[in-house]
Design a protein around this motif. Structure first.
Motif, PDB file in Angstrom:
ATOM      1  N   ALA A 109       0.862  -1.180   0.000  1.00  0.00           N
ATOM      2  CA  ALA A 109       0.000   0.000   0.000  1.00  0.00           C
ATOM      3  C   ALA A 109       0.902   1.235   0.000  1.00  0.00           C
ATOM      4  O   ALA A 109       2.011   1.213   0.543  1.00  0.00           O
ATOM      5  N   PHE A 110       0.409   2.314  -0.610  1.00  0.00           N
ATOM      6  CA  PHE A 110       1.208   3.527  -0.780  1.00  0.00           C
ATOM      7  C   PHE A 110       0.407   4.752  -0.357  1.00  0.00           C
ATOM      8  O   PHE A 110      -0.823   4.776  -0.464  1.00  0.00           O
ATOM      9  N   ARG A 111       1.131   5.769   0.078  1.00  0.00           N
ATOM     10  CA  ARG A 111       0.523   7.073   0.332  1.00  0.00           C
ATOM     11  C   ARG A 111       0.824   7.957  -0.880  1.00  0.00           C
ATOM     12  O   ARG A 111       1.988   8.184  -1.219  1.00  0.00           O
TER      13      ARG A 111
ATOM     14  N   VAL B 271      -7.977   2.956  -0.651  1.00  0.00           N
ATOM     15  CA  VAL B 271      -8.431   2.551   0.677  1.00  0.00           C
ATOM     16  C   VAL B 271      -9.135   3.711   1.354  1.00  0.00           C
ATOM     17  O   VAL B 271     -10.258   3.633   1.812  1.00  0.00           O
ATOM     18  N   THR B 272      -8.447   4.846   1.406  1.00  0.00           N
ATOM     19  CA  THR B 272      -9.022   6.002   2.087  1.00  0.00           C
ATOM     20  C   THR B 272      -8.315   7.272   1.640  1.00  0.00           C
ATOM     21  O   THR B 272      -7.169   7.231   1.211  1.00  0.00           O
ATOM     22  N   LYS B 273      -8.984   8.381   1.756  1.00  0.00           N
ATOM     23  CA  LYS B 273      -8.375   9.709   1.540  1.00  0.00           C
ATOM     24  C   LYS B 273      -8.313  10.381   2.892  1.00  0.00           C
ATOM     25  O   LYS B 273      -9.338  10.486   3.571  1.00  0.00           O
TER      26      LYS B 273
ATOM     27  N   ASP C  72      -2.384  12.521  -0.756  1.00  0.00           N
ATOM     28  CA  ASP C  72      -2.705  11.979   0.572  1.00  0.00           C
ATOM     29  C   ASP C  72      -3.805  10.926   0.564  1.00  0.00           C
ATOM     30  O   ASP C  72      -4.559  10.800   1.524  1.00  0.00           O
ATOM     31  N   ARG C  73      -3.875  10.164  -0.506  1.00  0.00           N
ATOM     32  CA  ARG C  73      -4.722   8.977  -0.500  1.00  0.00           C
ATOM     33  C   ARG C  73      -3.868   7.772  -0.133  1.00  0.00           C
ATOM     34  O   ARG C  73      -2.655   7.770  -0.317  1.00  0.00           O
ATOM     35  N   ILE C  74      -4.503   6.743   0.398  1.00  0.00           N
ATOM     36  CA  ILE C  74      -3.813   5.479   0.626  1.00  0.00           C
ATOM     37  C   ILE C  74      -4.383   4.478  -0.363  1.00  0.00           C
ATOM     38  O   ILE C  74      -5.605   4.269  -0.429  1.00  0.00           O
ATOM     39  N   VAL C  75      -3.495   3.859  -1.153  1.00  0.00           N
ATOM     40  CA  VAL C  75      -3.928   2.961  -2.218  1.00  0.00           C
ATOM     41  C   VAL C  75      -3.150   1.646  -2.133  1.00  0.00           C
ATOM     42  O   VAL C  75      -2.041   1.592  -1.594  1.00  0.00           O
ATOM     43  N   ILE C  76      -3.751   0.590  -2.678  1.00  0.00           N
ATOM     44  CA  ILE C  76      -3.106  -0.727  -2.748  1.00  0.00           C
ATOM     45  C   ILE C  76      -2.953  -1.080  -4.225  1.00  0.00           C
ATOM     46  O   ILE C  76      -3.838  -0.822  -5.041  1.00  0.00           O
ATOM     47  N   PHE C  77      -1.821  -1.693  -4.570  1.00  0.00           N
ATOM     48  CA  PHE C  77      -1.497  -2.011  -5.952  1.00  0.00           C
ATOM     49  C   PHE C  77      -1.951  -3.430  -6.290  1.00  0.00           C
ATOM     50  O   PHE C  77      -1.572  -4.396  -5.645  1.00  0.00           O
TER      51      PHE C  77
ATOM     52  N   GLU D  68      -6.850   0.731   6.824  1.00  0.00           N
ATOM     53  CA  GLU D  68      -7.488   1.977   7.256  1.00  0.00           C
ATOM     54  C   GLU D  68      -7.276   2.208   8.753  1.00  0.00           C
ATOM     55  O   GLU D  68      -6.968   3.330   9.181  1.00  0.00           O
ATOM     56  N   VAL D  69      -7.410   1.147   9.550  1.00  0.00           N
ATOM     57  CA  VAL D  69      -7.210   1.275  10.996  1.00  0.00           C
ATOM     58  C   VAL D  69      -5.787   1.714  11.316  1.00  0.00           C
ATOM     59  O   VAL D  69      -5.553   2.538  12.210  1.00  0.00           O
ATOM     60  N   ASP D  70      -4.818   1.187  10.556  1.00  0.00           N
ATOM     61  CA  ASP D  70      -3.405   1.504  10.815  1.00  0.00           C
ATOM     62  C   ASP D  70      -2.823   2.472   9.781  1.00  0.00           C
ATOM     63  O   ASP D  70      -1.632   2.428   9.473  1.00  0.00           O
ATOM     64  N   LYS D  71      -3.653   3.371   9.282  1.00  0.00           N
ATOM     65  CA  LYS D  71      -3.227   4.247   8.187  1.00  0.00           C
ATOM     66  C   LYS D  71      -2.074   5.169   8.572  1.00  0.00           C
ATOM     67  O   LYS D  71      -1.298   5.604   7.713  1.00  0.00           O
ATOM     68  N   LYS D  72      -1.906   5.446   9.847  1.00  0.00           N
ATOM     69  CA  LYS D  72      -0.798   6.333  10.253  1.00  0.00           C
ATOM     70  C   LYS D  72       0.561   5.663  10.022  1.00  0.00           C
ATOM     71  O   LYS D  72       1.598   6.324  10.029  1.00  0.00           O
ATOM     72  N   TRP D  73       0.558   4.338   9.812  1.00  0.00           N
ATOM     73  CA  TRP D  73       1.793   3.599   9.591  1.00  0.00           C
ATOM     74  C   TRP D  73       2.210   3.577   8.118  1.00  0.00           C
ATOM     75  O   TRP D  73       3.253   3.012   7.780  1.00  0.00           O
TER      76      TRP D  73
END
Length: 357
Positions: free
Chosen positions: A74-76, A354-356, A80-85, A120-125
């Motif tokens: 997963a990438f930021r 995943v999330t913005k 500032d979106r989090i996405v999975i490839f 999403e729960v661990d998005k700060k990581w």
């Protein structure tokens, strides 16, 4: 929508400085788990604190090796979106590995939902710097407490998350690889095309010997004739010969890498000739002697694109492209990572948001 239980960790951790991440050392606060038994199938999807878990010493995974895994990222992005490839492609390969090990298939949609939830729960990581990512490790183990050779009835699935930096210490610099002519990793009809721990255990002895000789990895040859190139220990391999991109075909003893697939799809879109076929180590060394071997590079989820600057085989060494990163490898790396980090348009529908933030 599947109802996923969420059990939050009381005291959360802190990600180390991004420049010190390395690979596979740190883990996030939570993980995703599911259980399997014949009566309920895959059930109890849960996001839970990352922690130790209990299993009987007689669990079949320890004695007979019934286990599979995957590796995703997963990438930021810049906005500032989090996405999975390529989520679906990786999880479908997970099921192909399950077939090879007689493990019940997962529901890709359910596991995708659970994967996105734990990210999403661990998005700060999810780290921010280019070259970093959140590595995703799904795996399944056989849990029957039974000492006897059979297929297990019960299993447990985990998805771990790990913030990572570059896989190789050299980063994107060309690596030196030894062509392995003593040991073999996989045979036709075996487990070579599955992501299972046994394949990687088979590679350790040769890898350790190669490291002592100063090489980053080994390049495996076929197990029968010991002449046809298969794959590197952690990557698929590509050769650029007279403008053509050549890679070993998937005959059953080679892992069908997702980055390998990505490179072939990009080359096709760019109108570059590609060939998936048997290619011998003699052909590679002969192409180099004729001045036709333009580039060599590996492909894999961890390193993405890894240029190869030197190959050694039976004491003979060749240097590729003056031990410099080739133009095509650089273009591939820039394109794949550009799509992953949101710098380039995703024309292939490879990205799952995943999330913005």
């Amino acid at each position: 929508m599947t109802e996923i239980a969420v059990k939050m960790k009381e005291t959360v951790g802190t990600m180390p400085p991004e420049e010190k991440l390395g690979f596979g050392t740190y883990f996030t606060d939570h993980m995703f788990t599911m259980d399997y038994n014949p009566q309920e199938g895959w059930h109890n999807p849960t996001v839970a604190p990352y922690n130790e878990f209990s299993v009987f010493p007689a669990a079949m995974v320890f004695h007979y090796g019934q286990a599979i895994f995957e590796g995703m990222k997963a990438f930021r992005t810049e906005d500032d979106r989090i996405v999975i490839f390529r989520t679906k492609d990786y999880l479908e390969r997970f099921n192909r590995s399950a077939d090879a090990l007689c493990i019940p298939n997962i529901d890709v949609a359910v596991v995708t939902e659970g994967l996105k939830k734990v990210v999403e729960v661990d998005k700060k990581w999810v780290p921010t710097k280019v070259g970093t990512a959140l590595y995703i490790r799904p795996f399944i183990i056989a849990t029957d407490p039974y000492v006897g050779v059979k297929v297990s009835d019960t299993y447990k699935l985990f998805i771990l998350l790990s913030p990572v930096g570059a896989y190789y210490a050299a980063g994107f610099d060309p690596v030196s690889i030894k062509v392995e002519d003593k040991y073999v990793r996989a045979t036709l009809g075996g487990l070579g095309e599955a992501k299972t721990p046994a394949n990687y255990a088979m590679s350790l002895r040769a890898q350790e010997e190669a490291k002592k000789e100063g090489f980053a990895q080994v390049l495996w040859l076929d197990a029968v004739e010991r002449k046809y190139i298969e794959e590197v220990g952690t990557m698929n391999i590509f050769f650029k010969i007279n403008g053509e991109i050549v890679t070993p075909d998937l005959v059953g003893s080679i892992l069908g890498g997702m980055t390998r697939r990505t490179v072939l799809e990009l080359a096709k879109a760019w109108g570059i000739k590609t060939s998936e076929r048997r290619i011998s180590v003699e052909e590679i060394f002969a192409a180099h002697e004729k001045g036709q071997l333009e580039e060599v590079f590996g492909t894999g989820t961890a390193a993405v694109i890894s240029p190869v600057g030197e190959l050694s085989w039976k004491g003979k060494r060749i240097v590729i492209n003056h031990n410099k990163t080739g133009e095509f490898a650089q273009k591939l790396f820039d394109t794949v990572t550009g799509i992953q980090y949101g710098k380039l348009e995703d024309k292939f529908n490879w990205i799952d948001e995943v999330t913005k933030l």
